[in-house]
Design a protein around this motif. Structure first.
Motif: not given
Length: 699
Positions: A376-381, A389-396
């Motif tokens: 959901y929040y793209n804990i990926n590339s 570190n990851y910055v939460l981001i929605k894609k859809e």
């Protein structure tokens, strides 16, 4: 020798600072007596900083010393970097103290000073930003400047300019005179003597040129970094609606969706950071400014009204929860900002430390829900930033996500709420970003209007309550008996004479407050403030307002703010205020001033529409029908609520539950009826009782 003009490293980012913990300090300077968190941060530098004012300038003249004017603000990352590298270094401080009078300026407290020296640096280098560092003659005229400098470059520059002043002062004097003329020329507004013509074709042409720079995929414009520029999208939203331009509307809605999906939006705590460092709105500089969040609340409220997309509603509610929780004091006043930096577990200040997550943390907190959360929040590339570190981001959209992951919308919403609760609880255990707790009248007025715009759309009483509490605070603390305003408030003390931005934004906010409460006190105060600006800020010959009052101490030039930036120009807001008040009070002179102001700016608009979007919004008021809607009767407030469920940007409201002598309401009350009058240019349709009938007149 031209070293003072050398090309400088420009970094338009943010800057940070704050009080340090009370302890014994090796150094203390005059800034220790100030209230600004930004100035207080530098109070224990070895640099002998002084606050801006006649006292410091007189010392420079008396000792015939050059001046260093260093300008920043409390939520700015690169200001903090330069402080640590240079201003905390005793050897650098010795060079500065020996050769210069050193003045620190909080640009948010003194936007007038910032504007003058920012113009100078932009003339010298072609660009600007903060920290802003300028060397000036003892009389305040600049001779050299730039933004952030690494320590070595800063020291070299200081030595060379000081040496030049000692051995060849005439060269600096000659350059200062030329630069002074250039600075003054920036703010020259010529009176446009051509025939006034605010045509739809002109607006269409301006938007067409502007649209060549639109990023239709990721939203915003084809540039990095990406700033939200709320007034740009407020205008484009309105223009697309009024012209029924579906392609433009799709672009605006896509932009607002992508911004709020991105990491510039705080998905855990609500609220927006200042801008994105990349093209997909992912990684911000993390500082949260009141003025951004205020305007974005207004914008997303309108976007919801057009689309009825509940995602936009959630963004508004979460942002206002953030403002209420973290940027509001007991008096109902709003603080200025939260810093980009906070402390890590190693007790080191690090940008974004409060907001970012590692996979390890998330797996520990979320347990079995981690896999779904990571999708959901793209804990990926796609959501990776740097280090671990990851910055939460929605894609859809949630609808698409539910379909792809075979989960109901109800179940997903419950999970998202639970995730936010868990992560917010965990995040609150971290070292918090530092708070700039000064209150600025102009930024408070923007937030006041944000609350009102949200109330207008959603009818949430707590939004109106917050707005009234803030308006009452401003009226009691910042508004003076002679109808002047003070700009700054901190620790129970109001200070700094108000600027045009304070008057313009507050007049606009109080007009909006009248349109939501229909208490005439607020619009009457707006008119009184307007009369004050016409007396103390207005240039009658050129039909434009100065940024500073005629009561303020003179700077090297008296600036005029005419182009819209992240916040609209104070002049464009005043032009709209005069237009609105001309209707409410039937004052033709207000309308004529408003038209001439717009006419003067018109030649600059077409080639750079994005820098004049609030002016274009005002041009819509003249080129399309603008409606006066008067509602009288005991059910008038219910009718307003019904009317506000439809997006009608080209209207003003006047409402009374009883007979009234006010211009738009006079002779319109009928006992036992609630009547709606729709008028354009003093021509009114027959009164109706059903809001659906009134809305048909507006289509």
């Amino acid at each position: 020798m031209k070293y003072w003009l050398f090309y400088l490293l420009i970094i338009t980012s943010s800057c940070t600072s704050q009080n340090k913990q009370s302890m014994k300090h090796q150094y203390t300077n005059e800034l220790a007596q100030e209230t600004s968190p930004y100035l207080l941060q530098h109070a224990h530098n070895p640099v002998d900083w002084k606050p801006w004012g006649e006292k410091a300038l007189d010392v420079a003249k008396k000792e015939n010393k050059l001046i260093i004017i260093s300008i920043g603000y409390a939520a700015c990352h690169w200001c903090h970097v330069m402080e640590h590298e240079s201003f905390e270094d005793p050897q650098v401080a010795e060079i500065m103290n020996t050769n210069y009078i050193n003045i620190k300026v909080d640009r948010e407290e003194r936007p007038d000073v910032d504007q003058v020296y920012m113009n100078a640096v932009q003339l010298m280098t072609g660009s600007g930003g903060w920290p802003l560092n300028v060397i000036a003659l003892p009389d305040g005229r600049p001779v050299w400047g730039g933004t952030y400098f690494p320590k070595g470059n800063w020291v070299d520059a200081l030595k060379q300019v000081a040496n030049l002043y000692e051995k060849q002062p005439d060269k600096l004097l000659e350059y200062a005179e030329k630069l002074e003329q250039g600075i003054k020329a920036i703010d020259i507004i010529e009176t446009n003597t051509e025939e006034q013509n605010f045509s739809k074709d002109f607006i269409a042409s301006s938007v067409k040129k502007w649209s060549s720079n639109f990023d239709h995929k990721l939203g915003g414009t084809k540039r990095v970094p990406k700033f939200m520029m709320p007034n740009n999208y407020q205008f484009l939203l309105r223009y697309a609606h009024q012209t029924k331009d579906k392609e433009l509307m799709d672009y605006v809605i896509n932009t607002l969706t992508k911004i709020s999906f991105g990491g510039v939006y705080d998905h855990i705590g609500g609220g927006f950071s200042r801008y994105s460092t990349d093209g997909k709105w992912h990684v911000p500089h993390f500082e949260k400014m009141l003025y951004d969040n205020a305007q974005l609340v207004s914008l997303y409220s309108d976007a919801y009204l057009i689309t009825k997309d509940t995602w936009f509603k959630d963004v508004v509610y979460e942002t206002l929860d953030f403002v209420s929780r973290e940027l509001t004091n007991n008096e109902g006043a709003f603080y200025s900002s939260l810093d980009a930096d906070s402390k890590t577990l190693d007790d080191e200040l690090e940008e974004g430390a409060f907001y970012v997550w590692t996979k390890k943390e998330l797996k520990t907190i979320l347990e079995n829900d981690y896999e779904l959360f990571s999708k959901y929040y793209n804990i990926n590339s796609y959501g990776f930033w740097e280090k671990d570190n990851y910055v939460l981001i929605k894609k859809e959209s949630d609808q698409f996500f539910c379909k792809e992951n075979n989960i109901s919308h109800k179940e997903l919403k419950e999970k998202v709420l639970q995730w936010k609760k868990l992560l917010h609880h965990h995040r609150e255990k971290r070292s918090r970003p530092r708070l700039d707790d000064k209150t600025l009248t102009s930024w408070n007025a923007l937030m006041l209007k944000g609350y009102l715009d949200a109330y207008k759309v959603f009818g949430e009483k707590k939004f109106l309550d917050a707005a009234i509490k803030n308006a009452t605070f401003i009226k009691n603390k910042q508004l003076q008996p002679d109808n002047s305003l003070l700009h700054n408030y901190k620790n129970g003390k109001s200070s700094v004479n108000g600027y045009l931005e304070d008057y313009a934004t507050l007049i606009e906010a109080f007009i909006a407050l009248y349109q939501n409460t229909f208490d005439p006190e607020w619009i009457d105060i707006s008119k009184q403030l307007t009369e004050y600006t016409l007396t103390h800020f207005f240039d009658k010959e050129k039909s434009i307002f100065y940024f500073t009052s005629d009561k303020d101490p003179k700077l090297i030039t008296r600036t005029i703010e005419s182009s819209d930036n992240v916040i609209p120009a104070s002049n464009s807001i005043m032009a709209k205020n005069l237009f609105m008040l001309s209707h409410y009070y039937d004052m033709k002179q207000y309308k004529e001033i408003s038209k001439q102001m717009l006419h003067n700016i018109k030649p600059q608009i077409e080639s750079y529409a994005s820098g004049y979007s609030n002016w274009l919004d005002q041009m819509l008021n003249f080129s399309f029908d603008f409606y006066e809607i008067a509602i009288t009767g005991t059910q008038s407030k219910n009718k307003v609520q019904e009317l506000n469920k439809t997006y009608i940007p080209n209207k003003l409201l006047a409402v009374s539950q009883s007979d009234s002598e006010r211009v738009l309401l006079k002779n319109r009350f009928a006992e036992g009826k609630t009547l709606i009058y729709v008028c354009v240019n003093n021509s009114c349709k027959y009164p109706v009782e059903d809001t659906k009938d009134a809305i048909r007149f507006l289509e």
